[in-house]
Structures are given as structure tokens and as C-alpha cells.
Design a protein around this motif. Structure first.
Motif, PDB file in Angstrom:
ATOM      1  N   PRO A  16       0.810  -1.229   0.000  1.00  0.00           N
ATOM      2  CA  PRO A  16       0.000   0.000   0.000  1.00  0.00           C
ATOM      3  C   PRO A  16       0.843   1.278   0.000  1.00  0.00           C
ATOM      4  N   LEU A  17       1.995   1.248   0.679  1.00  0.00           N
ATOM      5  CA  LEU A  17       2.833   2.457   0.717  1.00  0.00           C
ATOM      6  C   LEU A  17       3.348   2.811  -0.675  1.00  0.00           C
ATOM      7  N   THR A  18       3.770   1.795  -1.424  1.00  0.00           N
ATOM      8  CA  THR A  18       4.265   2.040  -2.777  1.00  0.00           C
ATOM      9  C   THR A  18       3.173   2.659  -3.627  1.00  0.00           C
ATOM     10  N   SER A  19       1.964   2.144  -3.456  1.00  0.00           N
ATOM     11  CA  SER A  19       0.871   2.651  -4.269  1.00  0.00           C
ATOM     12  C   SER A  19       0.489   4.075  -3.855  1.00  0.00           C
ATOM     13  N   ILE A  20       0.518   4.372  -2.557  1.00  0.00           N
ATOM     14  CA  ILE A  20       0.221   5.743  -2.099  1.00  0.00           C
ATOM     15  C   ILE A  20       1.266   6.711  -2.658  1.00  0.00           C
ATOM     16  N   ARG A  21       2.546   6.321  -2.571  1.00  0.00           N
ATOM     17  CA  ARG A  21       3.597   7.198  -3.079  1.00  0.00           C
ATOM     18  C   ARG A  21       3.453   7.407  -4.591  1.00  0.00           C
ATOM     19  N   GLY A  22       3.220   6.307  -5.316  1.00  0.00           N
ATOM     20  CA  GLY A  22       3.114   6.374  -6.773  1.00  0.00           C
ATOM     21  C   GLY A  22       2.017   7.323  -7.230  1.00  0.00           C
ATOM     22  N   PHE A  23       0.826   7.163  -6.640  1.00  0.00           N
ATOM     23  CA  PHE A  23      -0.299   7.994  -7.071  1.00  0.00           C
ATOM     24  C   PHE A  23      -0.128   9.452  -6.639  1.00  0.00           C
ATOM     25  N   SER A  24       0.473   9.681  -5.443  1.00  0.00           N
ATOM     26  CA  SER A  24       0.686  11.071  -5.024  1.00  0.00           C
ATOM     27  C   SER A  24       1.720  11.741  -5.929  1.00  0.00           C
ATOM     28  N   GLU A  25       2.797  11.016  -6.250  1.00  0.00           N
ATOM     29  CA  GLU A  25       3.835  11.597  -7.115  1.00  0.00           C
ATOM     30  C   GLU A  25       3.274  11.954  -8.484  1.00  0.00           C
ATOM     31  N   THR A  26       2.473  11.044  -9.034  1.00  0.00           N
ATOM     32  CA  THR A  26       1.884  11.313 -10.346  1.00  0.00           C
ATOM     33  C   THR A  26       0.996  12.546 -10.292  1.00  0.00           C
ATOM     34  N   MET A  27       0.223  12.661  -9.197  1.00  0.00           N
ATOM     35  CA  MET A  27      -0.659  13.823  -9.083  1.00  0.00           C
ATOM     36  C   MET A  27       0.143  15.120  -9.007  1.00  0.00           C
ATOM     37  N   LEU A  28       1.226  15.076  -8.245  1.00  0.00           N
ATOM     38  CA  LEU A  28       2.061  16.286  -8.106  1.00  0.00           C
ATOM     39  C   LEU A  28       2.717  16.675  -9.422  1.00  0.00           C
ATOM     40  N   SER A  29       3.289  15.665 -10.115  1.00  0.00           N
ATOM     41  CA  SER A  29       4.052  15.997 -11.323  1.00  0.00           C
ATOM     42  C   SER A  29       3.143  16.282 -12.526  1.00  0.00           C
ATOM     43  N   SER A  30       1.925  15.725 -12.530  1.00  0.00           N
ATOM     44  CA  SER A  30       1.071  15.904 -13.719  1.00  0.00           C
ATOM     45  C   SER A  30      -0.249  16.597 -13.403  1.00  0.00           C
ATOM     46  N   TRP A  31      -0.251  17.389 -12.339  1.00  0.00           N
ATOM     47  CA  TRP A  31      -1.486  18.030 -11.864  1.00  0.00           C
ATOM     48  C   TRP A  31      -2.293  18.690 -12.991  1.00  0.00           C
ATOM     49  N   ASP A  32      -1.611  19.480 -13.822  1.00  0.00           N
ATOM     50  CA  ASP A  32      -2.315  20.249 -14.867  1.00  0.00           C
ATOM     51  C   ASP A  32      -2.843  19.375 -15.992  1.00  0.00           C
ATOM     52  N   LYS A  33      -2.191  18.223 -16.184  1.00  0.00           N
ATOM     53  CA  LYS A  33      -2.624  17.336 -17.272  1.00  0.00           C
ATOM     54  C   LYS A  33      -3.787  16.436 -16.877  1.00  0.00           C
ATOM     55  N   LEU A  34      -3.993  16.291 -15.583  1.00  0.00           N
ATOM     56  CA  LEU A  34      -5.047  15.359 -15.137  1.00  0.00           C
ATOM     57  C   LEU A  34      -6.401  16.056 -15.073  1.00  0.00           C
ATOM     58  N   ASP A  35      -7.444  15.381 -15.584  1.00  0.00           N
ATOM     59  CA  ASP A  35      -8.773  15.984 -15.428  1.00  0.00           C
ATOM     60  C   ASP A  35      -9.336  15.629 -14.044  1.00  0.00           C
ATOM     61  N   ASP A  36     -10.439  16.288 -13.688  1.00  0.00           N
ATOM     62  CA  ASP A  36     -11.005  16.104 -12.340  1.00  0.00           C
ATOM     63  C   ASP A  36     -11.320  14.653 -12.035  1.00  0.00           C
ATOM     64  N   GLU A  37     -11.826  13.966 -13.056  1.00  0.00           N
ATOM     65  CA  GLU A  37     -12.241  12.581 -12.828  1.00  0.00           C
ATOM     66  C   GLU A  37     -11.053  11.708 -12.433  1.00  0.00           C
ATOM     67  N   ASN A  38      -9.931  11.908 -13.128  1.00  0.00           N
ATOM     68  CA  ASN A  38      -8.735  11.135 -12.800  1.00  0.00           C
ATOM     69  C   ASN A  38      -8.156  11.508 -11.442  1.00  0.00           C
ATOM     70  N   LYS A  39      -8.214  12.802 -11.135  1.00  0.00           N
ATOM     71  CA  LYS A  39      -7.724  13.237  -9.816  1.00  0.00           C
ATOM     72  C   LYS A  39      -8.514  12.542  -8.713  1.00  0.00           C
ATOM     73  N   LYS A  40      -9.831  12.509  -8.936  1.00  0.00           N
ATOM     74  CA  LYS A  40     -10.710  11.874  -7.961  1.00  0.00           C
ATOM     75  C   LYS A  40     -10.376  10.381  -7.823  1.00  0.00           C
ATOM     76  N   LYS A  41     -10.147   9.749  -8.968  1.00  0.00           N
ATOM     77  CA  LYS A  41      -9.838   8.319  -8.983  1.00  0.00           C
ATOM     78  C   LYS A  41      -8.549   8.050  -8.202  1.00  0.00           C
ATOM     79  N   PHE A  42      -7.542   8.886  -8.425  1.00  0.00           N
ATOM     80  CA  PHE A  42      -6.258   8.705  -7.743  1.00  0.00           C
ATOM     81  C   PHE A  42      -6.409   8.912  -6.233  1.00  0.00           C
TER      82      PHE A  42
END
Ligand SMILES: Nc1ncnc2c1ncn2[C@@H]1O[C@H](COP(=O)(O)OP(=O)(O)OP(=O)(O)O)[C@@H](O)[C@H]1O
Ligand SMILES: [Mg+2]
Length: 238
Positions: A16-42
Motif C-alpha cells: 500500500p505504501l508504494t501505491s500511495i507514493r506512486g499515485f501522489s507523485e503522479t498527481m504532483l508531477s502531472s497536476w495540470d494534465k489530469l482531469d477532475d475525474e482522474n484526480k478523484k480516482k487517484f
């Protein structure tokens, strides 16, 4: 703690820790590229995985506490029905598709046990029935009694447990591998804790699974029997 325990725990924590880190990092690095639905999913995944970690840590604490439990049990005489009703109403909030039927006669004698620990036993069993029960199905909690024990059965409809796994599920970190177990989260510690607590309080636990129904039965000593036994001992002592 043995090596086996440490390596299982490390693995259970890392996933679970790996998955929490992975999804948080992706959100931080690609914030502007992600739409609301994907942000919510993450974010949903992050919350789910955090809950999984909390459940695991809580269960691990319960396991460490088991060693010191015997001396620290606080025995009381009480009726099982209010405890079961309360437990169901808490669990119901999380599993709204399930129907809970509690069938416990007013005549059921009181048991002698540690009330908190008994509640922990019921929570684990009713939570399992809800988690592994078919969608929109019924969870049935019923009781009977004899001179010695109050028997409490927790039943659900769903994938059966094979007879060869009846003993295994009560051991540490054991989960049955089937499509359903892979879908729902768990640490495999719940039943280990449950059996340990039941045994410590002089009770028994068993499982039976057939015709699409799984039933866990817990027997707890009746209060009056213990009292009779104590009276008999003090009579002999005097
Ligand atoms: N009511 C049930 N119906 C079908 N399978 C069950 C049921 N209860 C338990 N099992 C099986 O037994 C395994 C062990 O259960 P246990 O409660 O110990 O762990 P868990 O539910 O996986 O995790 P947790 O530690 O969070 O309770 C489960 O993973 C599941 O495979
Ligand atoms: Mg469980």
C-alpha cells in the motif's frame, strides 16, 4: 518476532505504501494534465490504501497485545444481544447493500466474558460476513444455548471456504486465494485474533461452509455455569 513474520509484515506494508507514493507523485508531477475525474480516482486509491494500512497496523497491535491479554481480561456477566445489535448497526453503515437479521431469543442466558473482547470477536465475524458475502445478500446472526454455552452463529451467502482450509484461515496472515479475496482488502489477521481471544475466554470457534453458505459458530461459557463452578470450588475450599 521471527523472520517470517517480519518479511510478511514488510511486504504487507510495502504494497500500500508504494501505491500511495506512486499515485501522489503522479498527481504532483502531472497536476495540470489530469482531469477532475482522474484526480478523484487517484485520491480514492490513496484513501483506500491508507485505510488498508490503518487496518493492518491496528490488527498487528492486537496481535502483539494477545500475548498479554490473558492476565488483563475483565470478566463481566452480560447479554450478547445488545452487543451484537450495536456491532451490526456500526458495520451496516459501511455495507449498505446487506440485510442484517439478528435472531436472538430473550431467553438466552448471559455469558461470562470480557465485553470489549467479545465485541471485537463479533466485529471481526460480522465484518467478514459483510465483506465476503454476495452483493445485496443477507447476513444472519442467530443463537442457541445449552447448559454450558451460548452458541452464536454468523452466516452469509457467498463463495465457500473449502474444508481443507477450515484450519488454515485461523492462522496468522492466511487469506484464501480466490477472485473475491483478491478484490477485497484484508490482512489475514482477523480470524487469528478472533480465535485467540475466544480460546482465552474459555470459548470455542468453528466454521462450516456448504451449499453457498458460510457459518462461523462461537460458543461462549454461560455466566451461571462459571458461577456454579466457582461456588463449588469455594464450597470445597471451606
Ligand atoms: N465469511 C466468509 N466467507 C468466505 N470466506 C471467508 C469468510 N471469512 C473469512 N474468509 C476467508 O478467510 C480469510 C481470513 O479471514 P481473516 O478475517 O482472518 O482475514 P481478512 O478478512 O482477509 O483480513 P482482516 O485481517 O482485515 O480481517 C479471508 O481472507 C477469506 O479468504
Ligand atoms: Mg477479516
Amino acid at each position: 518476532m521471527n523472520d517470517d513474520f517480519i518479511s510478511t509484515v514488510s511486504h504487507e506494508l510495502r504494497t500500500p505504501l508504494t501505491s500511495i507514493r506512486g499515485f501522489s507523485e503522479t498527481m504532483l508531477s502531472s497536476w495540470d494534465k489530469l482531469d477532475d475525474e482522474n484526480k478523484k480516482k487517484f485520491l480514492k486509491i490513496i484513501v483506500e490504501q491508507s485505510n488498508r494500512l490503518i487496518n493492518l497496523v491496528e490488527n498487528m497491535l492486537s496481535v502483539t497485545k494477545l500475548q498479554e491479554t490473558k492476565e488483563n481480561l475483565i470478566y463481566k456477566e452480560f447479554s450478547v444481544k445488545p452487543v451484537i445489535d450495536m456491532t451490526c448497526s456500526v458495520i451496516k453503515n459501511q455495507y449498505q447493500d446487506k440485510k442484517y437479521t439478528v435472531n436472538i431469543s430473550e431467553k438466552t442466558p448471559q455469558i461470562l466474558a470480557d465485553k470489549d473482547k467479545f465485541q471485537q470477536i463479533m466485529t471481526n465475524l460480522i465484518e467478514n460476513a459483510s465483506k465476503y458475502g454476495d452483493e445485496n445478500s443477507e447476513i444472519i446472526i442467530s443463537s442457541s444455548f445449552d447448559d454450558e454455552y451460548v452458541h452464536i452463529k454468523v452466516s452469509n451467502y457467498g463463495i465457500e471456504i473449502k474444508e481443507e482450509d477450515y484450519e488454515k484461515i485461523f492462522t496468522k496472515f492466511s487469506r484464501i486465494d480466490n477472485p473475491l479475496t483478491r478484490k477485497v482488502q484484508g490482512s489475514g489477521l482477523g480470524l487469528y485474533i478472533t480465535k485467540n481471544l475466544t480460546d482465552k475466554m474459555g470459548g470455542k470457534i468453528s466454521v462450516n461452509s456448504n451449499n453457498g453458505m458460510t457459518t462461523f459458530e462461537v460458543c461462549m461459557p454461560c455466566a451461571n455455569i462459571e458461577r456454579q463452578a466457582k461456588n463449588a470450588v469455594s464450597y470445597l475450599d471451606n
